[in-house]
Design a protein around this motif. Structure first.
Motif, PDB file in Angstrom:
ATOM      1  N   LEU A   3     -12.732  36.873 -32.079  1.00 23.88           N
ATOM      2  CA  LEU A   3     -11.538  36.034 -32.412  1.00 23.88           C
ATOM      3  C   LEU A   3     -10.708  36.664 -33.532  1.00 23.88           C
ATOM      4  O   LEU A   3      -9.628  36.591 -33.441  1.00 23.88           O
ATOM      5  N   LEU A   4     -11.450  37.352 -34.502  1.00 28.54           N
ATOM      6  CA  LEU A   4     -10.668  38.150 -35.574  1.00 28.54           C
ATOM      7  C   LEU A   4      -9.890  38.956 -35.229  1.00 28.54           C
ATOM      8  O   LEU A   4      -9.165  39.407 -35.818  1.00 28.54           O
ATOM      9  N   THR A   5      -9.930  39.593 -33.961  1.00 28.01           N
ATOM     10  CA  THR A   5      -9.256  40.687 -33.493  1.00 28.01           C
ATOM     11  C   THR A   5      -7.439  40.141 -33.248  1.00 28.01           C
ATOM     12  O   THR A   5      -6.898  40.828 -32.840  1.00 28.01           O
ATOM     13  N   ARG A   6      -7.530  38.786 -32.688  1.00 31.24           N
ATOM     14  CA  ARG A   6      -6.490  38.346 -32.224  1.00 31.24           C
ATOM     15  C   ARG A   6      -5.372  37.967 -33.246  1.00 31.24           C
ATOM     16  O   ARG A   6      -5.778  37.878 -34.551  1.00 31.24           O
ATOM     17  N   THR A   7      -4.088  37.639 -32.665  1.00 32.44           N
ATOM     18  CA  THR A   7      -3.242  37.178 -33.890  1.00 32.44           C
ATOM     19  C   THR A   7      -3.756  35.905 -34.446  1.00 32.44           C
ATOM     20  O   THR A   7      -4.432  35.151 -33.913  1.00 32.44           O
ATOM     21  N   HIS A   8      -3.132  35.358 -35.638  1.00 36.48           N
ATOM     22  CA  HIS A   8      -3.553  34.400 -36.255  1.00 36.48           C
ATOM     23  C   HIS A   8      -3.304  33.057 -35.566  1.00 36.48           C
ATOM     24  O   HIS A   8      -4.244  32.058 -35.554  1.00 36.48           O
ATOM     25  N   MET A   9      -2.410  33.003 -34.857  1.00 38.99           N
ATOM     26  CA  MET A   9      -1.793  31.797 -34.177  1.00 38.99           C
ATOM     27  C   MET A   9      -2.779  31.421 -33.059  1.00 38.99           C
ATOM     28  O   MET A   9      -3.312  30.514 -32.639  1.00 38.99           O
ATOM     29  N   SER A  10      -3.346  32.604 -32.393  1.00 42.01           N
ATOM     30  CA  SER A  10      -4.026  32.642 -31.204  1.00 42.01           C
ATOM     31  C   SER A  10      -5.545  32.369 -31.674  1.00 42.01           C
ATOM     32  O   SER A  10      -6.130  31.533 -31.154  1.00 42.01           O
ATOM     33  N   GLN A  11      -5.787  32.918 -32.896  1.00 37.96           N
ATOM     34  CA  GLN A  11      -7.033  32.248 -33.644  1.00 37.96           C
ATOM     35  C   GLN A  11      -7.073  30.987 -33.721  1.00 37.96           C
ATOM     36  O   GLN A  11      -8.316  30.493 -33.255  1.00 37.96           O
ATOM     37  N   ARG A  12      -6.191  30.405 -34.382  1.00 34.62           N
ATOM     38  CA  ARG A  12      -6.418  28.950 -34.618  1.00 34.62           C
ATOM     39  C   ARG A  12      -6.258  28.159 -33.330  1.00 34.62           C
ATOM     40  O   ARG A  12      -7.260  27.215 -33.395  1.00 34.62           O
ATOM     41  N   ARG A  13      -5.352  28.629 -32.372  1.00 36.13           N
ATOM     42  CA  ARG A  13      -5.596  27.671 -31.191  1.00 36.13           C
ATOM     43  C   ARG A  13      -7.024  27.731 -30.699  1.00 36.13           C
ATOM     44  O   ARG A  13      -7.568  26.799 -30.108  1.00 36.13           O
ATOM     45  N   LEU A  14      -7.560  28.985 -30.412  1.00 38.68           N
ATOM     46  CA  LEU A  14      -8.920  29.261 -29.853  1.00 38.68           C
ATOM     47  C   LEU A  14     -10.147  28.308 -30.625  1.00 38.68           C
ATOM     48  O   LEU A  14     -10.867  27.795 -30.033  1.00 38.68           O
ATOM     49  N   MET A  15      -9.966  28.646 -32.106  1.00 43.82           N
ATOM     50  CA  MET A  15     -10.900  28.165 -32.915  1.00 43.82           C
ATOM     51  C   MET A  15     -10.811  26.570 -32.816  1.00 43.82           C
ATOM     52  O   MET A  15     -11.765  25.707 -32.796  1.00 43.82           O
ATOM     53  N   GLU A  16      -9.627  25.864 -32.648  1.00 49.53           N
ATOM     54  CA  GLU A  16      -9.445  24.467 -32.573  1.00 49.53           C
ATOM     55  C   GLU A  16     -10.008  23.787 -31.129  1.00 49.53           C
ATOM     56  O   GLU A  16     -10.649  23.007 -31.141  1.00 49.53           O
ATOM     57  N   ILE A  17      -9.718  24.460 -30.246  1.00 45.76           N
ATOM     58  CA  ILE A  17     -10.394  24.342 -29.026  1.00 45.76           C
ATOM     59  C   ILE A  17     -11.943  24.359 -28.878  1.00 45.76           C
ATOM     60  O   ILE A  17     -12.555  23.543 -28.353  1.00 45.76           O
ATOM     61  N   LEU A  18     -12.454  25.439 -29.528  1.00 42.15           N
ATOM     62  CA  LEU A  18     -13.836  25.399 -29.654  1.00 42.15           C
ATOM     63  C   LEU A  18     -14.321  23.939 -30.607  1.00 42.15           C
ATOM     64  O   LEU A  18     -15.508  23.630 -30.097  1.00 42.15           O
ATOM     65  N   ARG A  19     -13.543  23.839 -31.637  1.00 45.24           N
ATOM     66  CA  ARG A  19     -14.098  22.680 -32.419  1.00 45.24           C
ATOM     67  C   ARG A  19     -14.330  21.542 -31.482  1.00 45.24           C
ATOM     68  O   ARG A  19     -15.015  20.671 -31.778  1.00 45.24           O
ATOM     69  N   ALA A  32      -8.437  16.181 -21.775  1.00 47.48           N
ATOM     70  CA  ALA A  32      -9.018  15.474 -23.037  1.00 47.48           C
ATOM     71  C   ALA A  32      -8.947  16.472 -24.336  1.00 47.48           C
ATOM     72  O   ALA A  32      -8.726  15.842 -25.191  1.00 47.48           O
ATOM     73  N   ILE A  33      -9.069  17.874 -23.881  1.00 44.30           N
ATOM     74  CA  ILE A  33      -8.973  18.687 -25.240  1.00 44.30           C
ATOM     75  C   ILE A  33      -7.607  18.525 -25.816  1.00 44.30           C
ATOM     76  O   ILE A  33      -7.137  18.516 -26.755  1.00 44.30           O
ATOM     77  N   SER A  34      -6.436  18.563 -24.693  1.00 40.76           N
ATOM     78  CA  SER A  34      -5.200  18.477 -24.938  1.00 40.76           C
ATOM     79  C   SER A  34      -4.747  17.343 -25.790  1.00 40.76           C
ATOM     80  O   SER A  34      -4.007  17.366 -26.916  1.00 40.76           O
ATOM     81  N   ASP A  35      -5.145  16.399 -25.339  1.00 35.97           N
ATOM     82  CA  ASP A  35      -5.090  14.891 -25.965  1.00 35.97           C
ATOM     83  C   ASP A  35      -5.732  14.853 -27.518  1.00 35.97           C
ATOM     84  O   ASP A  35      -4.802  14.470 -28.453  1.00 35.97           O
ATOM     85  N   ARG A  40      -4.681  15.783 -33.279  1.00 40.50           N
ATOM     86  CA  ARG A  40      -4.732  16.630 -34.684  1.00 40.50           C
ATOM     87  C   ARG A  40      -3.481  17.069 -35.116  1.00 40.50           C
ATOM     88  O   ARG A  40      -3.609  18.299 -36.022  1.00 40.50           O
ATOM     89  N   GLY A  41      -2.409  17.177 -34.656  1.00 38.19           N
ATOM     90  CA  GLY A  41      -1.093  17.936 -34.736  1.00 38.19           C
ATOM     91  C   GLY A  41      -0.782  19.137 -33.919  1.00 38.19           C
ATOM     92  O   GLY A  41       0.090  19.713 -34.399  1.00 38.19           O
ATOM     93  N   TYR A  42      -1.527  19.299 -33.061  1.00 40.30           N
ATOM     94  CA  TYR A  42      -1.244  20.601 -32.389  1.00 40.30           C
ATOM     95  C   TYR A  42      -0.655  20.457 -30.873  1.00 40.30           C
ATOM     96  O   TYR A  42      -1.191  19.684 -29.941  1.00 40.30           O
ATOM     97  N   ASP A  43       0.278  20.879 -30.685  1.00 42.75           N
ATOM     98  CA  ASP A  43       1.304  20.576 -29.572  1.00 42.75           C
ATOM     99  C   ASP A  43       0.809  21.637 -28.444  1.00 42.75           C
ATOM    100  O   ASP A  43       1.622  22.615 -28.355  1.00 42.75           O
ATOM    101  N   LEU A  44      -0.242  21.390 -27.773  1.00 40.75           N
ATOM    102  CA  LEU A  44      -0.606  22.543 -26.898  1.00 40.75           C
ATOM    103  C   LEU A  44      -1.013  21.759 -25.521  1.00 40.75           C
ATOM    104  O   LEU A  44      -1.715  21.048 -25.602  1.00 40.75           O
ATOM    105  N   GLY A  45      -0.318  22.008 -24.343  1.00 41.68           N
ATOM    106  CA  GLY A  45      -0.254  21.016 -23.304  1.00 41.68           C
ATOM    107  C   GLY A  45      -1.570  21.629 -22.324  1.00 41.68           C
ATOM    108  O   GLY A  45      -2.223  22.572 -22.620  1.00 41.68           O
ATOM    109  N   GLU A  46      -1.705  20.760 -21.458  1.00 35.43           N
ATOM    110  CA  GLU A  46      -3.062  21.251 -20.594  1.00 35.43           C
ATOM    111  C   GLU A  46      -3.113  22.293 -19.907  1.00 35.43           C
ATOM    112  O   GLU A  46      -3.775  22.915 -19.920  1.00 35.43           O
ATOM    113  N   ARG A  47      -1.750  22.593 -19.577  1.00 32.13           N
ATOM    114  CA  ARG A  47      -1.631  24.093 -18.968  1.00 32.13           C
ATOM    115  C   ARG A  47      -2.166  25.191 -19.646  1.00 32.13           C
ATOM    116  O   ARG A  47      -2.783  26.156 -19.563  1.00 32.13           O
ATOM    117  N   ALA A  48      -1.571  25.107 -21.080  1.00 31.14           N
ATOM    118  CA  ALA A  48      -1.856  26.173 -22.243  1.00 31.14           C
ATOM    119  C   ALA A  48      -3.331  25.813 -22.266  1.00 31.14           C
ATOM    120  O   ALA A  48      -3.959  27.054 -22.797  1.00 31.14           O
TER     121      ALA A  48
END
Length: 330
Positions: A3-19, A32-35, A40-48
């Motif tokens: 994950l560290l090789t990806r952009t910071h925003m992509s890192q954060r999205r992937l890490m938050e989904i993993l959490r 459920a992940i999107s909800d 938690r303040g992350y606007d990430l739709g189900e498709r994303a």
């Protein structure tokens, strides 16, 4: 590929989904992940979310469990533990601030979203747990008598309530921080700890953990350490209960007191003490130019139930809930 090789925003999205996936006790789906991310303040739709889940699958960090959703793999758990160490420092305070910002409860109208703790309870223990919660509030160690009960099969935060269990949602003391923030008062949640109770009166903090720089919720640390004796405080008047301290600017002290009084009239309890300028709260330090406000933690009732052998698992600060959905304990 790390994950560290990806952009910071992509890192954060992937890490938050993993959490989110790691925190769920059962396989969790994209909706459920999107909800949960939205709470938690992350606007990430189900498709994303589905797109990012494919990336995590390819990396070997998650895997599908039929049609139920994803689970985290051992490789994903190691990545979550090792990656973005600097990013995790202060994660708890950041998450609390997000919940505070997204909460909307107004003590005058008694409407809006409150920050909540969640519990999974064995159905055979449900009546006993609810009785203990009511007693904890009556003795002053809880925030609110309001609870939301969910039956098996219903969605509770990131997971489905298992068969043979009920889900329970209780008001978290961080709701008070959200109320102060929404009224324009800068508030810093500084410490959580154990308060020694003697003859039904708070004496001192015996242990403290600062929220700043912490990657784990201090309240959850104390709960996991089994160092409380909330049930003794309820039944005998002496014990050790969970509490936390927040600081507000001295210039806002008068307004803060008015808001706390409005919250009390709205049925919110748990206030321990409001200190003077830079005055320590039961031994907990307070910064210059600030006053400290100490509240008992909203999970004390659930902790007491666990101490007494009830089948209950509690997660503090885990969701937002509309206050109107909650009902008073009978």
């Amino acid at each position: 590929m790390k994950l560290l090789t990806r952009t910071h925003m992509s890192q954060r999205r992937l890490m938050e989904i993993l959490r989110v996936i790691e925190s769920a006790s059962t396989p969790v789906g994209a909706r459920a992940i999107s909800d949960t991310l939205s709470n938690r303040g992350y606007d990430l739709g189900e498709r994303a979310v589905r797109y990012n889940l494919k990336i995590l699958d390819e990396l070997g960090f998650t895997k599908k469990k039929g049609y139920s959703g994803r689970v985290i793999t051992p490789l994903g758990s190691r990545e979550l533990a090792d990656a973005l160490i600097d990013d995790r420092i202060g994660f708890v305070n950041t998450r609390i601030e997000e919940y505070m910002y997204r909460s909307s409860f107004d003590p005058h109208s008694c409407q809006g979203l409150v920050i909540a703790n969640t519990s999974i309870i064995d159905k055979t223990d449900s009546d006993r747990v609810l009785d203990i919660l009511a007693r904890a509030f009556d003795e002053g160690y809880g925030i609110s008598r309001r609870v939301l009960i969910l039956d098996e099969g219903e969605m509770l935060s990131t997971q489905v309530v298992p068969a043979g269990s009920i889900g329970m949602v209780t008001v978290c003391s961080m709701t008070m921080d959200g109320i102060l923030m929404k009224k324009g008062i800068p508030v810093l949640t500084s410490f959580a700890g154990l308060v020694r109770i003697k003859d039904k009166q708070p004496v001192e903090f015996t242990d403290l953990i600062a929220y700043a720089g912490s990657s784990l919720d201090p309240v959850k640390i104390f709960m996991g350490g089994r160092v409380t004796s909330v049930s003794n405080a309820i039944s005998r008047g002496s014990g050790r209960v969970l509490a936390n301290v927040r600081e507000v600017p001295l210039a806002a002290a008068g307004y803060a007191l008015d808001i706390l009084e409005a919250s009390r009239c709205a049925g919110f309890g748990g206030l321990i003490k409001v200190g003077g300028p830079a005055e320590p709260i039961l031994g907990c330090p307070v910064a210059a130019g600030k006053i400290g406000i100490a509240f008992y933690a909203g999970v004390n009732g659930a902790v007491a139930a666990e101490e007494m052998g009830a089948g209950i698992k509690t997660l503090p600060i885990s969701m937002l809930v509309d206050y109107s959905r909650m009902a008073d304990l009978s």
